[in-house]
Design a protein around this motif. Structure first.
Motif, PDB file in Angstrom:
ATOM      1  N   ARG A  12      40.183  38.593  40.735  1.00 29.93           N
ATOM      2  CA  ARG A  12      40.700  37.392  41.395  1.00 29.93           C
ATOM      3  C   ARG A  12      40.323  36.128  40.621  1.00 29.93           C
ATOM      4  NH1 ARG A  12      39.273  37.250  47.586  1.00 29.93           N
ATOM      5  NH2 ARG A  12      40.295  35.217  47.278  1.00 29.93           N
ATOM      6  N   VAL A  13      39.124  36.092  40.034  1.00 28.20           N
ATOM      7  CA  VAL A  13      38.752  34.943  39.203  1.00 28.20           C
ATOM      8  C   VAL A  13      39.718  34.820  38.033  1.00 28.20           C
ATOM      9  CG1 VAL A  13      37.007  34.021  37.622  1.00 28.20           C
ATOM     10  CG2 VAL A  13      36.315  34.947  39.845  1.00 28.20           C
ATOM     11  N   LEU A  14      40.020  35.928  37.391  1.00 24.28           N
ATOM     12  CA  LEU A  14      40.942  35.904  36.248  1.00 24.28           C
ATOM     13  C   LEU A  14      42.333  35.453  36.660  1.00 24.28           C
ATOM     14  CD1 LEU A  14      39.819  39.201  34.465  1.00 24.28           C
ATOM     15  CD2 LEU A  14      39.404  36.850  33.694  1.00 24.28           C
ATOM     16  N   ASN A  15      42.679  35.664  37.925  1.00 19.50           N
ATOM     17  CA  ASN A  15      43.988  35.242  38.439  1.00 19.50           C
ATOM     18  C   ASN A  15      43.926  33.895  39.151  1.00 19.50           C
ATOM     19  OD1 ASN A  15      45.392  37.579  37.581  1.00 19.50           O
ATOM     20  ND2 ASN A  15      44.651  38.719  39.358  1.00 19.50           N
ATOM     21  N   SER A  16      42.787  33.198  38.995  1.00 23.15           N
ATOM     22  CA  SER A  16      42.586  31.883  39.636  1.00 23.15           C
ATOM     23  C   SER A  16      42.783  31.962  41.145  1.00 23.15           C
ATOM     24  CB  SER A  16      43.540  30.840  39.036  1.00 23.15           C
ATOM     25  OG  SER A  16      43.298  30.672  37.657  1.00 23.15           O
ATOM     26  N   ASP A  17      42.370  33.069  41.726  1.00 19.98           N
ATOM     27  CA  ASP A  17      42.542  33.295  43.160  1.00 19.98           C
ATOM     28  C   ASP A  17      41.211  33.184  43.885  1.00 19.98           C
ATOM     29  OD1 ASP A  17      43.499  34.042  45.653  1.00 19.98           O
ATOM     30  OD2 ASP A  17      43.399  36.197  45.207  1.00 19.98           O
ATOM     31  N   VAL A  18      40.573  32.039  43.784  1.00 19.35           N
ATOM     32  CA  VAL A  18      39.335  31.796  44.523  1.00 19.35           C
ATOM     33  C   VAL A  18      39.202  30.297  44.747  1.00 19.35           C
ATOM     34  CG1 VAL A  18      38.015  31.793  42.362  1.00 19.35           C
ATOM     35  CG2 VAL A  18      36.817  32.029  44.553  1.00 19.35           C
ATOM     36  N   ARG A  19      38.770  29.914  45.946  1.00 22.14           N
ATOM     37  CA  ARG A  19      38.536  28.510  46.242  1.00 22.14           C
ATOM     38  C   ARG A  19      37.151  28.372  46.885  1.00 22.14           C
ATOM     39  NH1 ARG A  19      44.369  25.878  48.115  1.00 22.14           N
ATOM     40  NH2 ARG A  19      45.520  26.643  46.310  1.00 22.14           N
ATOM     41  N   TYR A  20      36.069  28.119  46.070  1.00 24.86           N
ATOM     42  CA  TYR A  20      36.200  27.909  44.629  1.00 24.86           C
ATOM     43  C   TYR A  20      35.137  28.685  43.870  1.00 24.86           C
ATOM     44  CZ  TYR A  20      39.873  24.540  45.122  1.00 24.86           C
ATOM     45  OH  TYR A  20      41.093  23.982  45.395  1.00 24.86           O
ATOM     46  N   ARG A  21      34.266  29.370  44.598  1.00 26.71           N
ATOM     47  CA  ARG A  21      33.232  30.173  43.972  1.00 26.71           C
ATOM     48  C   ARG A  21      32.930  31.378  44.842  1.00 26.71           C
ATOM     49  NH1 ARG A  21      32.348  29.381  38.745  1.00 26.71           N
ATOM     50  NH2 ARG A  21      30.189  29.109  38.116  1.00 26.71           N
TER      51      ARG A  21
END
Length: 346
Positions: free
Chosen positions: A329-338
């Motif tokens: 999910r981090v690689l897909n920018s799918d986190v808000r924010y940590r």
């Protein structure tokens, strides 16, 4: 030695798996920390995949550590059992070079010892925060103020200090126009901190998808870098740009946004080399710079500043069994924010 449970990467690019590791006995100046929360940093993914070069395996990532002191060595004076503490990206340095003596251990001339993926002074591999406990010298341990919850404080030990240090060094504050490239784990902290310092804050993101978030976090302005008009409108208007992204950028375009004498500071570290036309900096006496975390003294200063201003990381708490999914999910920018791991689940 003490055996503790941990999550480790057995080989480059392999999924993390539950295992056990050995922690050293508590020495004279050591503290034993029961880890309560550990943040997931993009740096963990870079190193687990050997994106930044050859790494040491098995690897236990994690350098955003928050916990409680459960034992202290006989010579420890800074901490006592029950104290709320944190550990960031380093656990030792030479302590003798000019940078260490100046309180900038992160720039130790002999090389600081990373919290993981490094060798300590005895030549043993260091293991990070995706584990139940860690033993750290008191000199590389910081106090987490009572005003900060441990879960939202954990990411401050990397994301917080990585953005606080350059903002302080380049004098972000009232009357300064500061832009942040990327609204992710680092970027959202840069926005919060720059705003608390009194700067006028602009977010530069690929799209306007997170605009509402950016404004709620404290940004005054939000622009999409995919729109060429952004670079026309902001040309020559910014004092400081903090780039938090780990992908190559068109640095010439971003440097054009700076005022004469302005600085673009990289805290994100792309795996690929960059290309730069030097006229981008020569033309306006501009600076293209980099910055890496902060020393122990500055890290404590940052934590105190965050407690004073009510600043914590925006987190998604996960169990240890979700770490591999979180990496994706981090690689897909799918986190808000940590992402933050509840280490009780290890």
């Amino acid at each position: 030695m003490t055996t503790v449970a941990a999550y480790a990467v057995p080989a480059a690019k392999a999924p993390l798996e539950r295992t056990t590791i050995e922690r050293r006995e508590v020495g004279e100046f050591d503290v034993l920390i029961d880890i309560k929360f550990a943040g997931i940093c993009h740096s963990d993914i870079h190193q687990a995949s050997e994106g930044w070069g050859e790494a040491i395996f098995p690897m236990v990532p994690g350098h955003e550590i928050a916990g409680i002191v459960s034992e202290v060595g006989s010579g420890v004076t800074k901490f006592k059992v029950g104290d709320r503490v944190g550990v960031g990206c380093m656990v030792d340095s030479c302590r003798e070079c000019e940078n260490c003596k100046a309180g900038e251990e992160q720039y130790c001339l002999k090389g600081m010892v990373g919290t993981y993926n490094a060798l300590d002074k005895n030549g043993e591999p260091t293991y990070g925060g995706y584990s139940e406990k860690i033993v750290v010298d008191e000199s590389f341990t910081v106090r987490i103020p009572d005003g900060l919850s441990l879960d939202v404080a954990a990411p401050l030990l990397c994301a917080g200090i990585t953005t606080y240090s350059p903002l302080r060094h380049w004098n972000a504050g009232p009357g300064k126009k500061v832009a942040v490239i990327g609204l992710g784990g680092l970027g959202h902290m840069a926005v919060k901190l720059a705003r608390a310092m009194g700067a006028e804050v602009t977010v530069l993101s690929q799209s306007l998808r997170k605009k509402d978030d950016g404004l709620k976090l404290g940004a005054d302005h939000y622009y999409a870098t995919s729109d060429p008009k952004t670079f026309e409108e902001l040309q020559g208007s910014l004092d400081l740009i903090i780039s938090t992204v780990s992908a190559p950028l068109d640095f010439g375009a971003f440097l054009s946004l700076l005022k004469t004498g302005g600085a673009l500071v990289n805290v994100g570290a792309p795996e690929e080399p960059i290309s730069l036309n030097l006229f981008s900096v020569i033309g306006g006496r501009k600076t293209l710079a980099g910055s890496m975390i902060g020393g122990i003294r500055e890290t404590q200063e940052m934590l105190d500043f965050c407690a004073e201003h009510g600043i914590g990381s925006e987190i998604e708490l996960i169990s240890a069994s979700e770490i591999n999914d979180a990496y994706e999910r981090v690689l897909n920018s799918d986190v808000r924010y940590r992402f933050v791991i509840d280490t009780a689940t290890i």
